[in-house]
Scaffold this motif. Structure first.
Motif, PDB file in Angstrom:
ATOM      1  N   ILE A 143       0.857  -0.996  -0.044  1.00  0.00           N
ATOM      2  CA  ILE A 143       0.082   0.050   0.082  1.00  0.00           C
ATOM      3  C   ILE A 143       0.797   1.313   0.001  1.00  0.00           C
ATOM      4  CG2 ILE A 143      -1.866  -1.114   1.158  1.00  0.00           C
ATOM      5  CD1 ILE A 143      -1.166   0.385   3.676  1.00  0.00           C
ATOM      6  N   PHE A 144       2.190   1.152   0.379  1.00  0.00           N
ATOM      7  CA  PHE A 144       3.068   2.230   0.303  1.00  0.00           C
ATOM      8  C   PHE A 144       3.928   2.096  -1.165  1.00  0.00           C
ATOM      9  CE2 PHE A 144       2.636   1.451   5.075  1.00  0.00           C
ATOM     10  CZ  PHE A 144       1.949   2.749   5.366  1.00  0.00           C
ATOM     11  N   PHE A 145       4.260   1.189  -1.332  1.00  0.00           N
ATOM     12  CA  PHE A 145       4.893   1.115  -2.798  1.00  0.00           C
ATOM     13  C   PHE A 145       4.145   1.744  -3.772  1.00  0.00           C
ATOM     14  CE2 PHE A 145       7.195  -3.119  -0.925  1.00  0.00           C
ATOM     15  CZ  PHE A 145       8.291  -2.080  -0.438  1.00  0.00           C
ATOM     16  N   VAL A 146       2.568   1.303  -3.682  1.00  0.00           N
ATOM     17  CA  VAL A 146       1.842   1.926  -4.885  1.00  0.00           C
ATOM     18  C   VAL A 146       1.935   3.562  -5.220  1.00  0.00           C
ATOM     19  CG1 VAL A 146      -0.240   2.338  -3.616  1.00  0.00           C
ATOM     20  CG2 VAL A 146      -0.366   1.692  -5.990  1.00  0.00           C
ATOM     21  N   ASN A 147       2.687   4.136  -4.123  1.00  0.00           N
ATOM     22  CA  ASN A 147       2.647   5.609  -4.169  1.00  0.00           C
ATOM     23  C   ASN A 147       3.679   5.981  -5.029  1.00  0.00           C
ATOM     24  OD1 ASN A 147       0.611   6.189  -2.412  1.00  0.00           O
ATOM     25  ND2 ASN A 147       1.834   6.196  -0.818  1.00  0.00           N
ATOM     26  N   LEU A 148       4.712   5.187  -5.404  1.00  0.00           N
ATOM     27  CA  LEU A 148       5.897   5.689  -6.225  1.00  0.00           C
ATOM     28  C   LEU A 148       5.495   6.138  -7.670  1.00  0.00           C
ATOM     29  CD1 LEU A 148       7.328   4.190  -3.894  1.00  0.00           C
ATOM     30  CD2 LEU A 148       9.120   3.271  -5.268  1.00  0.00           C
ATOM     31  N   PRO A 149       4.780   4.810  -8.438  1.00  0.00           N
ATOM     32  CA  PRO A 149       4.363   5.388  -9.632  1.00  0.00           C
ATOM     33  C   PRO A 149       3.483   6.694  -9.590  1.00  0.00           C
ATOM     34  CG  PRO A 149       3.252   3.287  -9.129  1.00  0.00           C
ATOM     35  CD  PRO A 149       4.544   3.878  -8.070  1.00  0.00           C
ATOM     36  N   ILE A 150       2.587   6.797  -8.833  1.00  0.00           N
ATOM     37  CA  ILE A 150       1.669   7.999  -8.669  1.00  0.00           C
ATOM     38  C   ILE A 150       2.279   9.010  -8.262  1.00  0.00           C
ATOM     39  CG2 ILE A 150      -0.183   8.890  -7.142  1.00  0.00           C
ATOM     40  CD1 ILE A 150      -1.279   5.999  -6.415  1.00  0.00           C
ATOM     41  N   GLY A 151       3.454   9.247  -7.558  1.00  0.00           N
ATOM     42  CA  GLY A 151       4.281  10.215  -7.114  1.00  0.00           C
ATOM     43  C   GLY A 151       4.705  10.672  -8.530  1.00  0.00           C
ATOM     44  N   VAL A 152       5.552   9.792  -9.369  1.00  0.00           N
ATOM     45  CA  VAL A 152       6.039  10.246 -10.641  1.00  0.00           C
ATOM     46  C   VAL A 152       5.087  10.866 -11.555  1.00  0.00           C
ATOM     47  CG1 VAL A 152       7.362   9.077 -12.421  1.00  0.00           C
ATOM     48  CG2 VAL A 152       7.894   8.720 -10.174  1.00  0.00           C
ATOM     49  N   LEU A 153       3.927  10.264 -11.645  1.00  0.00           N
ATOM     50  CA  LEU A 153       2.885  10.822 -12.775  1.00  0.00           C
ATOM     51  C   LEU A 153       2.519  11.964 -12.305  1.00  0.00           C
ATOM     52  CD1 LEU A 153       0.960   7.282 -13.421  1.00  0.00           C
ATOM     53  CD2 LEU A 153       2.404   8.338 -14.856  1.00  0.00           C
ATOM     54  N   THR A 154       2.405  12.339 -11.033  1.00  0.00           N
ATOM     55  CA  THR A 154       1.871  13.511 -10.482  1.00  0.00           C
ATOM     56  C   THR A 154       2.624  14.539 -10.835  1.00  0.00           C
ATOM     57  OG1 THR A 154       0.465  12.422  -8.779  1.00  0.00           O
ATOM     58  CG2 THR A 154       0.815  14.741  -8.422  1.00  0.00           C
ATOM     59  N   ALA A 155       3.986  14.362 -10.515  1.00  0.00           N
ATOM     60  CA  ALA A 155       4.966  15.236 -10.670  1.00  0.00           C
ATOM     61  C   ALA A 155       4.979  15.518 -12.307  1.00  0.00           C
ATOM     62  CB  ALA A 155       6.344  14.706 -10.315  1.00  0.00           C
ATOM     63  N   ILE A 156       5.013  14.736 -13.051  1.00  0.00           N
ATOM     64  CA  ILE A 156       4.894  15.068 -14.549  1.00  0.00           C
ATOM     65  C   ILE A 156       3.800  15.954 -14.768  1.00  0.00           C
ATOM     66  CG2 ILE A 156       4.664  14.051 -16.982  1.00  0.00           C
ATOM     67  CD1 ILE A 156       6.055  11.572 -15.905  1.00  0.00           C
ATOM     68  N   ALA A 157       2.725  15.648 -14.371  1.00  0.00           N
ATOM     69  CA  ALA A 157       1.492  16.356 -14.776  1.00  0.00           C
ATOM     70  C   ALA A 157       1.549  17.742 -14.175  1.00  0.00           C
ATOM     71  CB  ALA A 157       0.140  15.636 -13.958  1.00  0.00           C
ATOM     72  N   THR A 158       2.284  18.056 -12.818  1.00  0.00           N
ATOM     73  CA  THR A 158       2.301  19.319 -12.336  1.00  0.00           C
ATOM     74  C   THR A 158       3.122  20.272 -13.256  1.00  0.00           C
ATOM     75  OG1 THR A 158       2.017  18.188 -10.139  1.00  0.00           O
ATOM     76  CG2 THR A 158       3.067  20.578 -10.368  1.00  0.00           C
ATOM     77  N   ARG A 159       4.073  19.608 -13.584  1.00  0.00           N
ATOM     78  CA  ARG A 159       5.175  20.396 -14.405  1.00  0.00           C
ATOM     79  C   ARG A 159       4.308  21.039 -16.047  1.00  0.00           C
ATOM     80  NH1 ARG A 159      10.283  20.943 -13.306  1.00  0.00           N
ATOM     81  NH2 ARG A 159      11.097  19.942 -11.465  1.00  0.00           N
ATOM     82  N   ARG A 160       3.463  20.086 -16.233  1.00  0.00           N
ATOM     83  CA  ARG A 160       2.680  20.385 -17.720  1.00  0.00           C
ATOM     84  C   ARG A 160       1.591  21.042 -17.526  1.00  0.00           C
ATOM     85  NH1 ARG A 160       2.852  14.673 -21.300  1.00  0.00           N
ATOM     86  NH2 ARG A 160       5.287  14.571 -21.333  1.00  0.00           N
ATOM     87  N   VAL A 161       1.016  21.087 -16.322  1.00  0.00           N
ATOM     88  CA  VAL A 161      -0.398  21.921 -16.178  1.00  0.00           C
ATOM     89  C   VAL A 161      -0.346  22.862 -15.332  1.00  0.00           C
ATOM     90  CG1 VAL A 161      -2.884  21.325 -15.256  1.00  0.00           C
ATOM     91  CG2 VAL A 161      -1.636  19.498 -16.379  1.00  0.00           C
ATOM     92  N   ILE A 162       0.470  22.919 -14.125  1.00  0.00           N
ATOM     93  CA  ILE A 162       0.427  24.136 -13.445  1.00  0.00           C
ATOM     94  C   ILE A 162       1.461  25.172 -13.779  1.00  0.00           C
ATOM     95  CG2 ILE A 162       0.591  24.911 -10.794  1.00  0.00           C
ATOM     96  CD1 ILE A 162      -1.626  23.149 -11.692  1.00  0.00           C
ATOM     97  N   ASP A 163       1.146  26.548 -14.048  1.00  0.00           N
ATOM     98  CA  ASP A 163       2.127  27.506 -14.333  1.00  0.00           C
ATOM     99  C   ASP A 163       2.964  27.604 -13.041  1.00  0.00           C
ATOM    100  OD1 ASP A 163       1.007  27.707 -16.843  1.00  0.00           O
ATOM    101  OD2 ASP A 163      -0.578  29.104 -16.255  1.00  0.00           O
ATOM    102  N   ARG A 164       4.281  27.957 -13.665  1.00  0.00           N
ATOM    103  CA  ARG A 164       5.221  28.535 -12.362  1.00  0.00           C
ATOM    104  C   ARG A 164       4.803  29.755 -11.912  1.00  0.00           C
ATOM    105  NH1 ARG A 164      10.434  26.976 -11.226  1.00  0.00           N
ATOM    106  NH2 ARG A 164      10.659  25.758 -13.125  1.00  0.00           N
ATOM    107  N   ASP A 165       4.829  29.935 -10.332  1.00  0.00           N
ATOM    108  CA  ASP A 165       4.377  31.342  -9.880  1.00  0.00           C
ATOM    109  C   ASP A 165       5.729  31.785  -9.060  1.00  0.00           C
ATOM    110  OD1 ASP A 165       3.997  28.964  -8.109  1.00  0.00           O
ATOM    111  OD2 ASP A 165       3.451  30.348  -6.686  1.00  0.00           O
TER     112      ASP A 165
END
Length: 453
Positions: A133-155
Motif C-alpha cells: 500500500i506504500f509501494f503503490v505511491n511511487l508510480p503515483i508520485g512520478v505521474l503527479t510530478a509530470i502532470a504538475t510540470r505540464r499543467v500548473i504554471d510556475r508562480d
C-alpha cells in the motif's frame, strides 16, 4: 494487518497514523508560508519528492520504529504538498462562483482518492501485503510530478528573504509530538493524573505558550495572530479541529470494529466504508456549492455536522454479537458521508474567506493544520480511552467481544460529542455578518463570510 505483523498494541498502533499527522500538522503552517515565499508549485513538487521517497521507506519497514520514522517523513512531504493546494485554487480562480465550484471539485477529488485508497488498500493487503500500500505511491508520485510540470504554471513567490520562522515551526511541531506522546504513552499506561502525565502535559503547554509568544514577537511570524481577528475564520478553524477529531476516530476504530467484531477481511472493510466516500464526493462536486450559495454556508455546514453526529451516535450502539452490515454499519456510512459532503466544502469556503493572494498560502496551511491537529489529538484520545475502557471491562470478566465493543462505544460517544461541540461553535461563532453581505461570495443573501482584518 500492520498490527498483527509488527506487534503493535492498540494504543501504540495509533502512532502509525499519528506519526504522519504530527509531522503533517506541525509543518503545514511553515509549508504554507514557504509556498508564499518560494512559489507554490516549487513547494508542491518538493513535497511530492519527499512523500514518494518516504513511501518507499514505509514499504520497506520491518519494525515498529522504522515504520513510524518513515511515516513521520511521509507526513513532512504531505505537509509541503497539501499546504499549498487551496492557496493555488484561490489564486487561480478569482471569480467567487468559480472558486466555490473549484473547492467543491477539490473535495470530490479528495473523497474519490479516499474511495480508491480504501478499495485498493484492501485488495493489495489481501492479495500481496500491507507493504505494497506504500509501494503503490511511487508510480503515483512520478505521474503527479509530470502532470504538475505540464499543467500548473510556475508562480513567483515573495522570496525567501522575507522570512519563514523556522523556530515557530519547531515549537509547534514539538508541542504536538509531546502532546500526542503524553496521551498514548503515560496517560494510557499510568493514568491521566499520574505525575509523568501531568509533567509532560505541562511541558506541552509551555511549548504552545512559547509558540504563541514567538508569533507575537517574530518579525515574520509563521502564523500571524491577526488572522484570528476574524470571528468567521477563527470559528471555522475551531469547527475543523472538533469535526476532524470525531471523523478520524470513526474510521480508525470503525475499522477495528469491523475486523475484530464482525471479522471482516481488509477488502470487505474497504467496501464497507465506500459509501462514505461516494456520497461525500457526489454532494461535494454537484450540490454543496449550490446549496451554500442558495442558503448560506453556515446552515449547510450545520446540517452536515448534525448528520455526522447522528452517524457516530448510531455506531455507538452497534452490537457486540449478532451485528450485520445493512442494519448497523450502512446507515452510519450514509449519515457520515452525507454530513461530510455538506459540511467540509462549506467549511473550506468559510475558512478561506477573505484570503488575499499574499496570504493564500497561510490561510490554506492554517485550515489544513487545524484539521490535522484535530485528527492527531482526537485519534490519540479516542484510541487511548477505548483501550482503557476495554481493559476495565476485561478485568470485570466480560467476554473479549463485549470488552472491545464497550471500548469502541465509549470512543464513538466521545466522537459524537466533539461533533456536537462543533455544531455549537457554528451556531454561536459563525453568525452572519450583515455588513459583509456579498463581499466574499459575490451573491445575496449568503453573505456570511467576514474578510480577515
Amino acid at each position: 494487518s500492520i498490527q498483527s505483523d509488527l506487534g503493535f498494541s492498540q494504543s501504540g498502533l495509533a502512532w502509525v497514523v499519528n506519526a504522519y499527522l504530527i509531522a503533517f500538522a506541525g509543518l503545514l503552517l511553515l509549508a504554507g508560508r514557504l509556498g508564499d515565499l518560494a512559489g507554490r508549485r516549487n513547494v508542491f513538487l518538493a513535497g511530492l519528492a519527499v512523500f514518494t521517497a518516504a513511501s518507499l521507506a514505509c514499504g520497506l519497514a520491518t519494525s515498529q520504529v522504522m515504520l513510524i520514522a518513515a511515516r513521520f517523513a511521509q507526513g513532512a512531504g504531505g505537509a509541503l504538498t497539501s499546504a499549498v493546494i487551496l492557496g493555488m485554487i484561490v489564486t487561480m480562480f478569482g471569480d467567487p462562483r468559480e472558486r466555490a465550484r473549484a473547492i467543491g471539485v477539490f473535495a470530490f477529488v479528495a473523497s474519490a482518492g479516499a474511495a480508491v485508497g480504501l478499495l485498493a488498500g484492501g485488495v493489495i493487503t489481501q492479495l500481496l501485503s500491507w507493504h505494497w500500500i506504500f509501494f503503490v505511491n511511487l508510480p503515483i508520485g512520478v505521474l503527479t510530478a509530470i502532470a504538475t510540470r505540464r499543467v500548473i504554471d510556475r508562480d513567483q513567490g515573495a522570496g525567501l528573504r522575507a522570512g519563514a520562522d523556522v523556530p515557530g515551526a519547531v515549537l509547534v511541531t514539538g508541542a504536538m509530538m509531546l502532546g500526542v506522546y503524553t496521551i498514548v504513552g503515560p496517560a494510557a499506561q499510568r493514568g491521566w493524573l499520574a505525575t509523568e502525565t501531568l509533567g509532560l502535559g505541562a511541558a506541552t503547554l509551555l511549548l504552545l505558550a512559547g509558540f504563541v509568544l514567538r508569533q507575537r514577537t517574530a518579525r515574520h511570524p509563521l502564523m500571524p495572530l491577526r488572522v484570528f481577528a476574524s470571528r468567521m475564520v477563527a470559528g471555522a478553524n475551531l469547527v475543523q479541529v472538533l469535526g476532524t477529531a470525531g471523523m478520524f476516530g470513526m474510521f480508525f476504530l470503525g475499522s477495528l470494529y469491523l475486523r475484530e467484531i464482525l471479522h471482516y477481511d481488509p477488502l470487505r472493510i474497504g467496501l464497507a466504508f465506500l459509501p462514505v466516500a461516494v456520497i461525500m464526493g457526489t454532494l461535494s462536486v454537484r450540490y454543496t456549492d449550490r446549496l451554500a450559495l442558495r442558503f448560506g454556508a453556515r446552515p449547510v455546514m450545520l446540517t452536515g455536522l448534525v448528520l455526522i453526529a447522528a452517524g457516530l451516535a448510531l455506531f455507538a450502539v452497534a452490537p457486540a454479537t449478532g451485528g450485520a452490515y445493512l442494519p448497523h454499519i450502512f446507515p452510519v456510512a450514509v449519515l457520515v458521508g452525507a454530513g461530510s459532503g455538506l459540511c467540509f466544502p462549506a467549511l473550506m469556503t468559510l475558512a478561506m474567506s477573505g484570503a488575499t493572494d499574499r496570504d493564500a498560502g497561510l490561510a490554506s496551511g492554517l485550515v489544513n493544520t487545524t484539521g490535522q491537529i484535530g485528527g492527531a489529538l482526537g485519534l490519540a484520545v479516542l484510541a487511548t480511552v477505548s483501550a482503557a475502557r476495554t481493559s476495565a471491562l476485561a478485568a470485570q470478566h466480560q467476554t473479549p467481544a463485549a470488552a472491545l465493543t464497550g471500548g469502541y462505544h465509549l470512543a464513538f460517544w466521545i466522537a459524537a460529542g466533539l461533533v456536537v461541540a462543533a455544531a455549537v461553535v457554528t451556531v454561536t461563532m459563525l453568525r452572519p455578518q450583515p455588513s459583509a453581505v456579498g463581499q466574499a461570495t459575490g451573491v445575496q443573501p449568503a453573505g456570511e463570510l467576514e474578510p480577515v482584518r
